[in-house]
Design a protein around this motif. Sequence first.
Motif, PDB file in Angstrom:
ATOM      1  N   PHE A   2       2.125  -2.343  -1.532  1.00  0.00           N
ATOM      2  CA  PHE A   2       2.631  -3.664  -2.735  1.00  0.00           C
ATOM      3  C   PHE A   2       2.841  -4.642  -1.508  1.00  0.00           C
ATOM      4  O   PHE A   2       3.095  -6.474  -1.627  1.00  0.00           O
ATOM      5  N   ARG A   3       4.589  -4.407  -1.281  1.00  0.00           N
ATOM      6  CA  ARG A   3       4.521  -5.192   0.302  1.00  0.00           C
ATOM      7  C   ARG A   3       3.904  -5.459   1.300  1.00  0.00           C
ATOM      8  O   ARG A   3       3.868  -6.972   1.214  1.00  0.00           O
ATOM      9  N   ASP A   4       3.421  -4.618   1.825  1.00  0.00           N
ATOM     10  CA  ASP A   4       2.844  -5.099   2.524  1.00  0.00           C
ATOM     11  C   ASP A   4       0.828  -5.551   2.873  1.00  0.00           C
ATOM     12  O   ASP A   4       0.151  -6.777   3.575  1.00  0.00           O
ATOM     13  N   GLN A   5       0.311  -5.384   1.511  1.00  0.00           N
ATOM     14  CA  GLN A   5      -1.085  -5.945   1.481  1.00  0.00           C
ATOM     15  C   GLN A   5      -0.854  -6.922   0.266  1.00  0.00           C
ATOM     16  O   GLN A   5      -1.641  -7.597   0.157  1.00  0.00           O
ATOM     17  N   GLY A   6      -0.066  -7.214  -0.540  1.00  0.00           N
ATOM     18  CA  GLY A   6       0.467  -7.724  -2.273  1.00  0.00           C
ATOM     19  C   GLY A   6      -0.239  -6.883  -2.652  1.00  0.00           C
ATOM     20  O   GLY A   6      -1.159  -6.150  -3.124  1.00  0.00           O
ATOM     21  N   ILE A   7      -0.131  -7.118  -4.020  1.00  0.00           N
ATOM     22  CA  ILE A   7      -0.220  -6.426  -5.802  1.00  0.00           C
ATOM     23  C   ILE A   7      -1.741  -6.491  -5.550  1.00  0.00           C
ATOM     24  O   ILE A   7      -2.280  -5.678  -6.023  1.00  0.00           O
ATOM     25  N   ASN A   8      -1.641  -8.549  -5.536  1.00  0.00           N
ATOM     26  CA  ASN A   8      -3.355  -7.975  -6.209  1.00  0.00           C
ATOM     27  C   ASN A   8      -4.454  -7.462  -5.630  1.00  0.00           C
ATOM     28  O   ASN A   8      -5.296  -6.427  -5.708  1.00  0.00           O
ATOM     29  N   CYS A   9      -4.319  -6.912  -4.096  1.00  0.00           N
ATOM     30  CA  CYS A   9      -5.115  -6.495  -2.855  1.00  0.00           C
ATOM     31  C   CYS A   9      -4.837  -4.949  -3.233  1.00  0.00           C
ATOM     32  O   CYS A   9      -5.873  -4.190  -2.291  1.00  0.00           O
ATOM     33  N   THR A  10      -3.868  -4.516  -3.674  1.00  0.00           N
ATOM     34  CA  THR A  10      -3.565  -2.536  -4.002  1.00  0.00           C
ATOM     35  C   THR A  10      -4.270  -2.655  -4.941  1.00  0.00           C
ATOM     36  O   THR A  10      -3.800  -2.807  -6.358  1.00  0.00           O
ATOM     37  N   GLY A  11      -5.213  -1.829  -4.804  1.00  0.00           N
ATOM     38  CA  GLY A  11      -5.736  -1.456  -6.631  1.00  0.00           C
ATOM     39  C   GLY A  11      -5.342   0.519  -6.508  1.00  0.00           C
ATOM     40  O   GLY A  11      -4.916   0.727  -5.400  1.00  0.00           O
ATOM     41  N   MET A  12      -5.925   1.074  -7.988  1.00  0.00           N
ATOM     42  CA  MET A  12      -5.128   2.352  -8.690  1.00  0.00           C
ATOM     43  C   MET A  12      -5.649   3.803  -8.116  1.00  0.00           C
ATOM     44  O   MET A  12      -5.036   4.195  -7.206  1.00  0.00           O
ATOM     45  N   ASP A  13      -6.978   3.271  -7.199  1.00  0.00           N
ATOM     46  CA  ASP A  13      -7.115   4.061  -5.999  1.00  0.00           C
ATOM     47  C   ASP A  13      -6.898   4.292  -4.985  1.00  0.00           C
ATOM     48  O   ASP A  13      -6.325   5.577  -4.456  1.00  0.00           O
ATOM     49  N   GLN A  14      -6.353   3.378  -4.342  1.00  0.00           N
ATOM     50  CA  GLN A  14      -5.464   3.370  -3.412  1.00  0.00           C
ATOM     51  C   GLN A  14      -3.844   4.353  -3.543  1.00  0.00           C
ATOM     52  O   GLN A  14      -3.480   4.300  -2.298  1.00  0.00           O
ATOM     53  N   LEU A  15      -3.789   3.265  -4.532  1.00  0.00           N
ATOM     54  CA  LEU A  15      -2.819   3.948  -4.697  1.00  0.00           C
ATOM     55  C   LEU A  15      -2.290   5.525  -4.687  1.00  0.00           C
ATOM     56  O   LEU A  15      -1.323   6.382  -4.227  1.00  0.00           O
ATOM     57  N   CYS A  16      -3.092   5.947  -5.518  1.00  0.00           N
ATOM     58  CA  CYS A  16      -3.391   7.518  -6.107  1.00  0.00           C
ATOM     59  C   CYS A  16      -3.674   8.254  -4.458  1.00  0.00           C
ATOM     60  O   CYS A  16      -3.535   9.179  -4.338  1.00  0.00           O
ATOM     61  N   ALA A  17      -4.562   7.640  -3.665  1.00  0.00           N
ATOM     62  CA  ALA A  17      -4.762   8.281  -2.432  1.00  0.00           C
ATOM     63  C   ALA A  17      -4.117   8.388  -1.632  1.00  0.00           C
ATOM     64  O   ALA A  17      -3.356   9.575  -1.319  1.00  0.00           O
ATOM     65  N   VAL A  18      -3.076   7.556  -1.673  1.00  0.00           N
ATOM     66  CA  VAL A  18      -1.603   7.313  -0.694  1.00  0.00           C
ATOM     67  C   VAL A  18      -0.401   8.495  -1.625  1.00  0.00           C
ATOM     68  O   VAL A  18       0.354   8.991  -0.663  1.00  0.00           O
ATOM     69  N   ALA A  19      -0.415   8.284  -2.770  1.00  0.00           N
ATOM     70  CA  ALA A  19       0.643   9.038  -3.904  1.00  0.00           C
ATOM     71  C   ALA A  19       0.000  10.480  -3.516  1.00  0.00           C
ATOM     72  O   ALA A  19       0.466  11.664  -3.937  1.00  0.00           O
ATOM     73  N   GLU A  20      -0.984  11.043  -2.924  1.00  0.00           N
ATOM     74  CA  GLU A  20      -1.621  11.788  -3.372  1.00  0.00           C
ATOM     75  C   GLU A  20      -1.836  12.913  -4.666  1.00  0.00           C
ATOM     76  O   GLU A  20      -1.363  13.569  -4.900  1.00  0.00           O
ATOM     77  N   VAL A  21      -2.011  11.244  -5.803  1.00  0.00           N
ATOM     78  CA  VAL A  21      -2.295  11.908  -6.856  1.00  0.00           C
ATOM     79  C   VAL A  21      -3.574  11.897  -7.387  1.00  0.00           C
ATOM     80  O   VAL A  21      -3.573  10.964  -7.297  1.00  0.00           O
ATOM     81  N   SER A  22      -4.147  12.264  -9.159  1.00  0.00           N
ATOM     82  CA  SER A  22      -5.207  11.862  -9.428  1.00  0.00           C
ATOM     83  C   SER A  22      -4.689  10.906 -10.348  1.00  0.00           C
ATOM     84  O   SER A  22      -3.438  10.987 -11.212  1.00  0.00           O
TER      85      SER A  22
END
Length: 204
Positions: A2-22
């Motif tokens: 969120f800090r580096d890319q911005g909230i609107n540019c960060t999707g749930m798919d990317q969040l799940c991938a980075v967090a390594e969760v489904s």
Amino acid sequence: LFRDQGINCTGMDQLCAVAEVSKRTLYQHFPGKDELIAEHLRRFDPDILPEVFDRADLTPRERLLAAFDVHAPLCPFIAAAIEIHDPSHPARVCARDYKKAFAARLTDTAREAGATNPEQLGEQLALLLDGASARSRVLNTETLATAAAIAAVLVDKAIPTAAVPLGEGGNPSAGTGRVPDAATSSAEVDAEYAAGRTLNQRKL
């Protein structure tokens, strides 16, 4: 993210991938992205800058100025408010509550320092800090040092001389207490700030 890319540019798919969760696991903890953003902000500074306001080794005046030493170049609460237009969004509510709590801590510290109008000083410092944070991002440059210099003058103007600890030679550790106006040069402000830092040499 969120800090580096911005909230609107960060999707749930990317969040799940980075967090390594489904996605299923993520949605078991958060109903959606809105609540995830709000929780991100809640965890950022839940105790409202204790590394500054709870320091017993600093005077109240020094704690007021120390807030300008540790503030992030762009406050995440401001960043969230810029990206999210809905004032009822949980992240916007969290950001609003934080800003009010932060100003309240400044006001309480100003009162402890002996300011004649602690509410006014607290609001002035909060506005100055937020303005410097936003200006730093817009100009892509450092403005917090200048904001800290102005803050020192505001603080010394708001605190009666009798309430300011005496420095070496019996002189107040603060500056002249003059509030900068349109005719005050940045060099003059910096000089006043340097004079007011006698008791404010610290590392956070």
